[in-house]
Motif scaffolding. Structure first.
Motif, short mmCIF file in Angstrom:
data_model
loop_
_atom_site.label_atom_id
_atom_site.label_comp_id
_atom_site.label_asym_id
_atom_site.label_seq_id
_atom_site.Cartn_x
_atom_site.Cartn_y
_atom_site.Cartn_z
N ARG A 119 -0.59 6.00 -3.65
CA ARG A 119 -1.70 6.57 -4.40
C ARG A 119 -2.76 7.23 -3.51
O ARG A 119 -3.62 7.95 -4.01
CB ARG A 119 -2.36 5.48 -5.24
CG ARG A 119 -1.51 5.02 -6.43
CD ARG A 119 -2.17 3.91 -7.21
NE ARG A 119 -2.28 2.69 -6.42
CZ ARG A 119 -2.85 1.57 -6.84
NH1 ARG A 119 -3.37 1.53 -8.06
NH2 ARG A 119 -2.90 0.50 -6.10
N ARG A 120 -2.67 6.98 -2.21
CA ARG A 120 -3.63 7.62 -1.30
C ARG A 120 -3.26 9.07 -1.01
O ARG A 120 -4.03 9.80 -0.41
CB ARG A 120 -3.72 6.83 0.01
CG ARG A 120 -4.23 5.39 -0.16
CD ARG A 120 -4.45 4.76 1.20
NE ARG A 120 -4.90 3.39 1.08
CZ ARG A 120 -4.13 2.32 1.18
NH1 ARG A 120 -2.82 2.48 1.39
NH2 ARG A 120 -4.61 1.10 1.06
N LYS A 122 -10.03 7.97 -1.80
CA LYS A 122 -8.68 7.44 -1.61
C LYS A 122 -8.55 6.56 -0.37
O LYS A 122 -7.78 5.61 -0.35
CB LYS A 122 -7.68 8.59 -1.54
CG LYS A 122 -7.57 9.38 -2.84
CD LYS A 122 -6.42 10.36 -2.81
CE LYS A 122 -6.26 11.04 -4.15
NZ LYS A 122 -5.06 11.91 -4.20
N TRP A 123 -9.27 6.94 0.68
CA TRP A 123 -9.21 6.17 1.93
C TRP A 123 -10.56 5.50 2.15
O TRP A 123 -11.54 6.16 2.48
CB TRP A 123 -8.87 7.06 3.11
CG TRP A 123 -7.49 7.63 3.04
CD1 TRP A 123 -7.11 8.84 2.54
CD2 TRP A 123 -6.29 6.98 3.47
NE1 TRP A 123 -5.75 8.99 2.64
CE2 TRP A 123 -5.21 7.88 3.20
CE3 TRP A 123 -6.00 5.75 4.06
CZ2 TRP A 123 -3.89 7.56 3.50
CZ3 TRP A 123 -4.69 5.43 4.35
CH2 TRP A 123 -3.64 6.33 4.09
N THR A 155 -15.75 10.20 1.82
CA THR A 155 -14.70 9.46 2.50
C THR A 155 -15.16 9.04 3.89
O THR A 155 -15.01 7.88 4.29
CB THR A 155 -13.41 10.30 2.61
OG1 THR A 155 -12.93 10.60 1.29
CG2 THR A 155 -12.33 9.57 3.37
#
Length: 263
Positions: free
Chosen positions: A47-48, A122-123, A156
């Protein structure tokens, strides 16, 4: 009749799968390919999203750094509207070419971030990303680490600030919401930390203000060359927000200032 239809559906599905696999491999090559004189490969991390890796021809791990690049919002303006928009942006923004022009001995890592407001980062951990690169990418990321954020990519990068391996942050028209205060606190936390602030039409005022607050060395040419000061600020309100990346000169100029002083 039914059997014949089922067979036709299976054949069509297989053909589609093969076509998609070919497209995926071209946009995100799972095996190393030569690009801009260096080596490019890519892998998927659930999913990242996709992770792109590029190293120059003369890559020397012992003296290299790791540069993590995070894109901003609105990639659809460049025709990048698919699920793995980073694959599209890699080509649309000529990232490998810009990395190569910097002349920097580095492992360049480009990752997916949110493409619009309200989407989750995402991260959320630099450590998780570096382990992913080592395990899935098959390369040990050199340290120290430099994080480059264009626009909303800062959301991020701010998640990485607690990791001691991060020594240099580059903000490309990226000072949104609380980020100026957060970056100022991070920068002041250690004299080994470095900061490069570039402001264009969108964030030039906030970029200038943070540069004054931190007593950064100031310059007016966002294309470089940049000084070796610990903190440098450059603003040009006449440069478009997306042109910072599309132009192909700003990013190489900024990256060229990342050298052994980052250690």
């Amino acid at each position: 009749m039914i059997g014949s239809r089922c067979f036709s559906v299976v054949i069509a599905f297989m053909a589609l799968h093969l076509d998609l696999s070919s497209v995926w491999a071209e946009a995100c090559p799972p095996k190393p390919v030569v690009e801009e004189g260096g080596t490019h490969r890519c892998y998927a991390d659930g999913r990242r999203g996709h992770v792109h890796l590029w190293t120059p021809k003369e890559f020397e791990p012992k003296s290299a750094v790791t540069v993590i690049y995070v894109h901003g919002h609105n990639l659809h303006d460049d025709g990048c509207a698919n699920a793995h928009y980073l694959d599209c942006a890699w080509d649309a923004h000529g990232l490998a070419s810009q990395f190569a022009k910097s002349g920097l001995n580095a492992l360049f890592v480009a990752v997916e971030g949110p493409v619009r407001a309200g989407r989750d980062v995402k991260w959320t951990s630099l450590g998780v990303l570096l382990r992913s690169v080592r395990r899935r990418g098959g390369i040990v990321p050199p340290t120290p680490v430099v994080a480059v954020a264009h626009s909303a990519g800062i959301y991020t990068v701010m998640r990485f600030l607690g990791d001691s391996r991060l020594r240099h942050v580059v903000s490309l028209d990226a000072l949104y919401l609380r980020s100026p205060k957060v970056l100022a606190k991070w920068y002041r936390g250690s004299k080994r930390r470095r900061l490069t602030l570039v402001g264009a039409e969108s964030r030039y005022a906030r970029t200038s203000a943070l540069g004054r607050k931190l007593s950064c060395a100031s310059k007016t040419d966002v294309f470089g060359p940049y000084s070796n000061a610990r903190c440098v600020v450059a603003v040009d309100p006449d440069i478009g927000h997306m042109d910072l990346i599309r132009d192909g000169r700003v990013l190489p100029g900024v990256l060229a200032r990342i050298n052994t002083a980052s250690r």
